[in-house]
Scaffold this motif. Structure first.
Motif, PDB file in Angstrom:
ATOM      1  N   TYR A  22       0.846  -1.193   0.000  1.00  0.00           N
ATOM      2  CA  TYR A  22       0.000   0.000   0.000  1.00  0.00           C
ATOM      3  C   TYR A  22       0.880   1.240   0.000  1.00  0.00           C
ATOM      4  O   TYR A  22       1.915   1.253   0.687  1.00  0.00           O
ATOM      5  N   ASP A  23       0.469   2.279  -0.704  1.00  0.00           N
ATOM      6  CA  ASP A  23       1.212   3.535  -0.610  1.00  0.00           C
ATOM      7  C   ASP A  23       0.689   4.335   0.584  1.00  0.00           C
ATOM      8  O   ASP A  23      -0.192   3.886   1.327  1.00  0.00           O
ATOM      9  N   THR A  24       1.237   5.526   0.779  1.00  0.00           N
ATOM     10  CA  THR A  24       0.875   6.323   1.962  1.00  0.00           C
ATOM     11  C   THR A  24      -0.614   6.681   1.983  1.00  0.00           C
ATOM     12  O   THR A  24      -1.198   6.855   3.043  1.00  0.00           O
ATOM     13  N   GLN A  25      -1.223   6.756   0.790  1.00  0.00           N
ATOM     14  CA  GLN A  25      -2.660   7.050   0.721  1.00  0.00           C
ATOM     15  C   GLN A  25      -3.525   5.787   0.833  1.00  0.00           C
ATOM     16  O   GLN A  25      -4.748   5.870   0.780  1.00  0.00           O
ATOM     17  N   GLY A  26      -2.887   4.645   0.941  1.00  0.00           N
ATOM     18  CA  GLY A  26      -3.644   3.396   1.045  1.00  0.00           C
ATOM     19  C   GLY A  26      -4.013   2.798  -0.298  1.00  0.00           C
ATOM     20  O   GLY A  26      -4.795   1.853  -0.378  1.00  0.00           O
ATOM     21  N   LYS A  27      -3.432   3.331  -1.372  1.00  0.00           N
ATOM     22  CA  LYS A  27      -3.702   2.777  -2.704  1.00  0.00           C
ATOM     23  C   LYS A  27      -2.878   1.508  -2.897  1.00  0.00           C
ATOM     24  O   LYS A  27      -1.676   1.509  -2.661  1.00  0.00           O
ATOM     25  N   PRO A  28      -3.527   0.403  -3.309  1.00  0.00           N
ATOM     26  CA  PRO A  28      -2.769  -0.832  -3.539  1.00  0.00           C
ATOM     27  C   PRO A  28      -1.885  -0.722  -4.777  1.00  0.00           C
ATOM     28  O   PRO A  28      -2.308  -0.186  -5.804  1.00  0.00           O
ATOM     29  N   ASN A  29      -0.659  -1.207  -4.647  1.00  0.00           N
ATOM     30  CA  ASN A  29       0.327  -1.088  -5.714  1.00  0.00           C
ATOM     31  C   ASN A  29       1.021  -2.430  -5.908  1.00  0.00           C
ATOM     32  O   ASN A  29       1.180  -3.202  -4.972  1.00  0.00           O
ATOM     33  N   ILE A  30       1.424  -2.707  -7.147  1.00  0.00           N
ATOM     34  CA  ILE A  30       2.106  -3.964  -7.447  1.00  0.00           C
ATOM     35  C   ILE A  30       3.314  -3.730  -8.349  1.00  0.00           C
ATOM     36  O   ILE A  30       3.339  -2.783  -9.134  1.00  0.00           O
ATOM     37  N   MET A  31       4.297  -4.600  -8.207  1.00  0.00           N
ATOM     38  CA  MET A  31       5.559  -4.466  -8.943  1.00  0.00           C
ATOM     39  C   MET A  31       6.135  -5.855  -9.184  1.00  0.00           C
ATOM     40  O   MET A  31       6.089  -6.708  -8.314  1.00  0.00           O
ATOM     41  N   THR A  32       6.693  -6.073 -10.357  1.00  0.00           N
ATOM     42  CA  THR A  32       7.298  -7.366 -10.680  1.00  0.00           C
ATOM     43  C   THR A  32       8.776  -7.373 -10.308  1.00  0.00           C
ATOM     44  O   THR A  32       9.479  -6.391 -10.555  1.00  0.00           O
ATOM     45  N   ILE A  33       9.217  -8.453  -9.714  1.00  0.00           N
ATOM     46  CA  ILE A  33      10.631  -8.583  -9.334  1.00  0.00           C
ATOM     47  C   ILE A  33      11.170  -9.965  -9.732  1.00  0.00           C
ATOM     48  O   ILE A  33      10.412 -10.923  -9.859  1.00  0.00           O
ATOM     49  N   ALA A  34      12.485 -10.012  -9.900  1.00  0.00           N
ATOM     50  CA  ALA A  34      13.162 -11.296 -10.130  1.00  0.00           C
ATOM     51  C   ALA A  34      14.263 -11.525  -9.102  1.00  0.00           C
ATOM     52  O   ALA A  34      14.782 -12.626  -8.993  1.00  0.00           O
ATOM     53  N   TRP A  35      14.590 -10.474  -8.344  1.00  0.00           N
ATOM     54  CA  TRP A  35      15.646 -10.609  -7.326  1.00  0.00           C
ATOM     55  C   TRP A  35      14.999 -10.967  -5.992  1.00  0.00           C
ATOM     56  O   TRP A  35      14.482 -10.092  -5.293  1.00  0.00           O
ATOM     57  N   GLY A  36      15.021 -12.242  -5.650  1.00  0.00           N
ATOM     58  CA  GLY A  36      14.422 -12.658  -4.384  1.00  0.00           C
ATOM     59  C   GLY A  36      14.528 -14.145  -4.171  1.00  0.00           C
ATOM     60  O   GLY A  36      14.926 -14.897  -5.068  1.00  0.00           O
ATOM     61  N   GLY A  37      14.165 -14.570  -2.962  1.00  0.00           N
ATOM     62  CA  GLY A  37      14.184 -15.994  -2.636  1.00  0.00           C
ATOM     63  C   GLY A  37      13.956 -16.200  -1.156  1.00  0.00           C
ATOM     64  O   GLY A  37      14.063 -15.260  -0.358  1.00  0.00           O
ATOM     65  N   ILE A  38      13.611 -17.435  -0.796  1.00  0.00           N
ATOM     66  CA  ILE A  38      13.502 -17.790   0.621  1.00  0.00           C
ATOM     67  C   ILE A  38      14.884 -17.615   1.253  1.00  0.00           C
ATOM     68  O   ILE A  38      15.905 -17.945   0.639  1.00  0.00           O
ATOM     69  N   CYS A  39      14.931 -17.073   2.489  1.00  0.00           N
ATOM     70  CA  CYS A  39      16.238 -16.829   3.105  1.00  0.00           C
ATOM     71  C   CYS A  39      16.353 -17.348   4.532  1.00  0.00           C
ATOM     72  O   CYS A  39      17.427 -17.211   5.137  1.00  0.00           O
ATOM     73  N   CYS A  40      15.283 -17.909   5.085  1.00  0.00           N
ATOM     74  CA  CYS A  40      15.376 -18.488   6.433  1.00  0.00           C
ATOM     75  C   CYS A  40      14.189 -19.428   6.646  1.00  0.00           C
ATOM     76  O   CYS A  40      13.084 -19.150   6.180  1.00  0.00           O
TER      77      CYS A  40
END
Lengths: 188, 188
Positions: A22-40
């Motif tokens: 959510y942004d500061t106004q509470g608007k839902p936002n989405i973004m695509t990523i490829a840099w990530g993974g389970i870490c624990c």
């Protein structure tokens, strides 16, 4: 004989995930990523890395929460679109006709149409360089019943996630079953 | 309608990578991991997470370097074996008949038979919980010419990496090409 390719972000496989916030106004936002993974494993955590210039970066810093939404390959066009435009100027939910669902566990929305979603609370923020890494504690996994196996766990052949080739910038689907872990390597 | 599965380390896809390091005596050691991913573009970095109980954990803390070795699916049995036994008691290179190659760039060995290797120097160590995350700066990528495309980049269909399903504990191969990133999502 191996050939040196230089210092590059080549690693196979990489995921193609959509991060919800959510942004500061509470608007839902989405973004695509490829840099990530389970870490624990304990506490269960998933890491995602974002450039500070992205709209989502500011949203997560503010709200200390995010969701990781795992698409099926059928959603590849939407996933790619979500990675091309910025939430600063575009309502990506509206444009993709995807539906934000308010998480009751974390201060972030997830995507109704995605088969698996991971709800996270930010545990650590690591400034690495161009990217900031957010380590989120996994509070819950939610999945469509249609992608579960008989034991109630997700089955990757039913989820049909996207796999991103960082070398060529191409999305792939999951392939054939090779074998069971902690099993096929046992010496007879 | 989504079903809650609880706080679990379910995320698709996960990699199946083999981490190379030297122990205090200079013996090359290898370990299979699924918790990892690229975490920064500049400097290029890859993160791996290990339990402190593992032999490799101590090796990397000491040497501040490691390699990430990306197997082809044909090496699945070796990858699984390397994940079952401990380098404390077993010479995994000897048992798998894999060949350690001394990196000239970082204080760690890589595996000759693996198609793609990533040489890393430790940049950050993040204690998360059961797992410690090592963020390594990628100093070089080395790859067999047979897995490169015409532009000299790795082609995932030639690398044929393993993909790990954390839900069922099963290795999969890469599947069919879905489409080009930053392209298939463009609105006409």
């Amino acid at each position: 004989m191996k050939k040196s390719l230089g210092a590059k972000t080549l690693a196979q496989p990489a995921p193609a995930w959509v991060v919800g916030s959510y942004d500061t106004q509470g608007k839902p936002n989405i973004m695509t990523i490829a840099w990530g993974g389970i870490c624990c494993s304990q506490p269960p955590c998933v890491a995602i890395s974002l450039r500070s210039a992205t709209y989502t970066h500011g949203c997560i810093k503010e709200r200390k929460a995010y969701t990781v939404n795992i698409p099926s390959a059928a959603l590849a066009k939407e996933v790619d679109y979500i990675g091309i435009v910025s939430g600063r100027t575009v309502n990506k939910f509206g444009m993709t006709k995807l539906t934000p669902v308010r998480s009751v566990l974390v201060d972030a929305p997830y995507i109704k149409e995605f088969p698996v979603v991971i709800e996270c609370k930010v545990l650590h923020i690591v400034e690495i360089g161009l990217h900031t890494q957010f380590i989120g504690e996994i509070v819950d996994i939610k999945a469509e019943e249609s992608v579960l196996d008989e034991k109630g766990m997700t089955d990757i052949l039913k989820v049909k996630p996207l796999i991103f080739d960082t070398g060529q910038g191409v999305y792939y689907s999951i392939g054939e079953r090779i074998g069971k872990a902690f099993s096929i390597g046992k010496l007879e």
